[in-house]
Design an enzyme around this catalytic site. Structure first.
Site, PDB file in Angstrom:
ATOM      1  CD  GLN A 178      -1.036  -5.914   6.520  1.00  0.00           C
ATOM      2  OE1 GLN A 178      -0.593  -4.673   7.380  1.00  0.00           O
ATOM      3  NE2 GLN A 178      -1.382  -5.932   6.542  1.00  0.00           N
ATOM      4  CG  ASP A 225       0.835  -7.268   2.498  1.00  0.00           C
ATOM      5  OD1 ASP A 225      -0.339  -7.078   3.383  1.00  0.00           O
ATOM      6  OD2 ASP A 225       2.077  -6.693   3.048  1.00  0.00           O
ATOM      7  CE1 TYR A 226       0.058  -6.984  -6.096  1.00  0.00           C
ATOM      8  CE2 TYR A 226      -0.474  -8.893  -5.567  1.00  0.00           C
ATOM      9  CZ  TYR A 226       0.337  -8.135  -6.277  1.00  0.00           C
ATOM     10  OH  TYR A 226       1.293  -8.434  -6.784  1.00  0.00           O
ATOM     11  CD  GLU A 227      -1.101  -3.662   2.757  1.00  0.00           C
ATOM     12  OE1 GLU A 227      -0.802  -1.593   3.480  1.00  0.00           O
ATOM     13  OE2 GLU A 227      -0.250  -4.104   3.436  1.00  0.00           O
ATOM     14  CD  GLN A 228      -1.926   0.916  -1.511  1.00  0.00           C
ATOM     15  OE1 GLN A 228      -2.029   1.514  -0.795  1.00  0.00           O
ATOM     16  NE2 GLN A 228      -1.442   0.346  -2.076  1.00  0.00           N
TER      17      GLN A 228
END
Length: 308
Positions: A215, A153-156
């Site tokens: 998501q 769940d890396y988002e950046q």
């Protein structure tokens, strides 16, 4: 990691990729998943109602390859530390909930959006060193805590999509080849940069990724059920062959898809034989609502014609 071990893992990679070929999408199933432990409000596994007719995954949130001793935390190049409430969600608690409920598995999510209210970035020194460090540190955490799988769940990102794909793909492949994990999922959302990174990962290593925790709640409060279904169909195109889960958040927010809208869309998707599963962010928030939506979601999935 020594060259002989690297060679052994390299030889295993084709076999793992073949064995874990993704299942056909657009098929109902009974997988329910609930993130837990990020808010530090004392929520326990045993607080959450578990329907014996579903497959139930708890996902601990989070482990992050950032320091725990410095403020602000800084990247550690694949050396992961625990950031979930592990004084409550302990190894004994994991073992107990699985023993009491044979349909329960427990995973851990890597990354997340923030740490100490600062953005978490996927940041590496080199592909080889990140993978080696991640394999070692995750193996320890997974085995010490009786875990079954991982979620990404890396988002950046401070690397390009191909580098992210190579790091995460090699990590998942190696952990599966070594028997450390049984399954892996990814948790993208509809942001252009996020999608570039996860679609690059899917294109090269999709065969070792079992579930896509998309998501959908990030689309916003004006989303209709029909639009939600359209967004779901878009992700079937973006992640061909993937087991895509519908989702919603129980957080007190006015910026996300309303829960009833998401559940209405889930019923439509199930009628269309596309509802592989549902995940909720997060049990921590649901506790104040009496886990109403965990119960409702599992009841819907328990009626599915299972295909898994």
């Amino acid at each position: 990691m020594g060259s002989s071990k690297l060679m052994a893992v390299a030889l295993l990679i084709p076999a793992v990729l073949a064995f874990h070929a993704p299942m056909a999408t657009a098929a109902n199933s009974n997988l329910f998943r609930d993130y837990i432990g990020a808010i530090f409000n004392g929520v326990k596994f045993t607080d959450v109602p578990i329907n014996p007719k579903v497959r139930f995954d708890f996902i601990l949130a989070f482990i992050i390859d950032y320091t725990t001793e410095t403020n602000p935390p800084s990247p550690t190049n694949g050396k992961f530390n625990i950031f979930w409430q592990n004084t409550v969600l302990t190894p004994d608690a994991v073992a107990s909930i699985k023993q009491s409920n044979p349909n329960v598995r427990v995973a851990v999510s890597m990354g997340g959006a923030t740490v100490n209210d600062r953005p978490v970035f996927f940041n590496i020194t080199s592909v080889d060193s990140w993978v080696a460090n991640a394999v070692e540190s995750l193996t320890g955490i997974i085995q010490q805590n009786n875990l079954d799988g991982i979620d990404i769940d890396y988002e950046q990102f401070q690397v390009d999509p191909d580098t992210f794909a190579e790091c995460v793909g090699r990590l998942v492949t190696t952990l599966k080849a070594k028997g450390v994990i049984k399954f892996a999922s990814i948790a993208p959302f509809d942001n252009a940069d996020v999608q570039r990174h996860y679609q690059a990962l899917w294109a090269k290593y999709g065969a070792v990724i079992d579930y896509i925790n998309f998501q959908f709640y990030a689309y916003g409060p004006s989303t209709t059920a029909a639009q939600y279904v359209d967004f779901f169909n878009n992700q079937i195109v973006n992640y061909p062959g993937g087991n895509i889960l519908a989702s919603f958040t129980t957080a007190a927010t006015t910026n996300s898809v309303p829960i009833e809208t998401a559940l209405s869309a889930c019923r439509t998707l199930q009628q269309e034989n596309k509802l592989y599963g549902i995940f909720i962010w997060a049990a921590d928030h649901s506790r104040s609502q009496g886990f109403k939506y965990e119960i409702e979601s599992q009841a819907l999935l328990a009626n599915a014609t299972t295909s898994y």
